[in-house]
Scaffold this motif. Sequence first.
Motif, PDB file in Angstrom:
ATOM      1  N   THR A 130       0.816  -1.214   0.000  1.00 57.48           N
ATOM      2  CA  THR A 130       0.000   0.000   0.000  1.00 57.48           C
ATOM      3  C   THR A 130       0.850   1.264   0.000  1.00 57.48           C
ATOM      4  O   THR A 130       0.493   2.267  -0.640  1.00 57.48           O
ATOM      5  CB  THR A 130      -0.925   0.015   1.222  1.00 57.48           C
ATOM      6  N   ARG A 176      -7.546   0.083  -3.677  1.00 57.62           N
ATOM      7  CA  ARG A 176      -8.935   0.539  -3.646  1.00 57.62           C
ATOM      8  C   ARG A 176      -9.641   0.324  -4.982  1.00 57.62           C
ATOM      9  O   ARG A 176     -10.864   0.262  -5.037  1.00 57.62           O
ATOM     10  CB  ARG A 176      -8.995   2.036  -3.318  1.00 57.62           C
ATOM     11  N   ALA A 303     -12.248   0.406   6.928  1.00 60.87           N
ATOM     12  CA  ALA A 303     -11.153   0.535   5.960  1.00 60.87           C
ATOM     13  C   ALA A 303     -11.630   1.088   4.623  1.00 60.87           C
ATOM     14  O   ALA A 303     -10.852   1.714   3.891  1.00 60.87           O
ATOM     15  CB  ALA A 303     -10.484  -0.822   5.748  1.00 60.87           C
ATOM     16  N   ARG A 304     -12.896   0.897   4.288  1.00 58.27           N
ATOM     17  CA  ARG A 304     -13.398   1.316   2.969  1.00 58.27           C
ATOM     18  C   ARG A 304     -13.273   2.816   2.742  1.00 58.27           C
ATOM     19  O   ARG A 304     -12.948   3.256   1.650  1.00 58.27           O
ATOM     20  CB  ARG A 304     -14.856   0.894   2.827  1.00 58.27           C
ATOM     21  N   ARG A 311      -6.169   2.648   6.209  1.00 58.58           N
ATOM     22  CA  ARG A 311      -6.663   1.483   5.467  1.00 58.58           C
ATOM     23  C   ARG A 311      -5.638   0.349   5.488  1.00 58.58           C
ATOM     24  O   ARG A 311      -5.990  -0.816   5.697  1.00 58.58           O
ATOM     25  CB  ARG A 311      -6.970   1.896   4.027  1.00 58.58           C
TER      26      ARG A 311
END
Length: 356
Positions: A130, A176, A303-304, A311
């Motif tokens: 990430t 995402r 987390a969304r 996240r």
Amino acid sequence: MPILTWPGLFALAWWSMNVLSVLVNAPNPWDSLRHVVRLFLMVLTYLTVVNLIHTRRQWHLAVGGFLALSVLESAYGLVVFVLQPMGVRLGLQRGHHVPIWTPYGTLEEGNIFGSHSAAWALMFLVLLLTLWNTRGRWWYLAGLLITGLAAGASLPRAAWIEFAIGAALAFLFYSRQTRTRWRHVALLAGLAPFLLLGLVCLVWVAPPDIPFIGRLRTFSQLGADPTFSARLQNYTLALSEWRQHPWIGWGPGVFYQIHGLIRGAPAWISDLTVRTLYETGLFGALFFYGWVGLSLAMAIGAARGAAVLDRALLLGLAIGFIALLIAYHATDGTWLAAVWVQVGLMVAGARAVRRE
């Protein structure tokens, strides 16, 4: 005023089922009392973590401390493993099924050490994927290497399966972008057969006297593996006795009370689900997996819409926990505080992220 979330209520309900089953069905309630107290301390650890963390900053510091301790734990196991030719034995074990010295660190048993190291490695993997474009990527890479090597050094087969599944989940869900996820699904589906074929070729071409290779070979010989067959026999025996008290179970510690030593070792149910059913029945399993599901739902839901770092931390904690649950079906470790701290951090982080 203490905060009691829905997952916390389910955790307390599961512990209450342990108490009830001991009072109603345990042959020796006084012996089971020590297990009941120990499990209460685990639930209390979880509730304490949730209640101590109120802000994102506190959560970031707590998760950072948890990851630092995980690296130190894994590093200690690796250090004693390297020093074992010099006679260092503190934190090492050797068994009939693994006839070399392997590390367990301070986590009582090599399989537990390996499964937790693998879960920590997955957390670093999610952070690395990430946050690859940040300056912290070298710290995440170092943490991944140390914890990953520790997971391999203790030769735990369940931890290897755990890491493979967790790494696939991390690769699929760290982004995402829905389009990116589908590309990752296609890539994994295309590469999986070749990776599996390459692993099989490696296992059967490499010398079997290499401990890592020898341990991998046992996957093709599980029917003849003494550890695997012994555990299956214990599960079969436990499930046959569970049917006598299917709703609330026998109580913690009762399997040993009834059977004592089996094949020269203390009678023990190593599978998480079988043990939960045996000790707390269907009601206890419902509450335990309710705690699991609600905790994961809170983390994934938060987390969304979270910032990038938040996240990554939430997904890392969640994927690591899912992977631990997989490994705990070979060697259950819910009697250790580490997993309760990890889930506490996951729930506390979800609350802090949503609040701010």
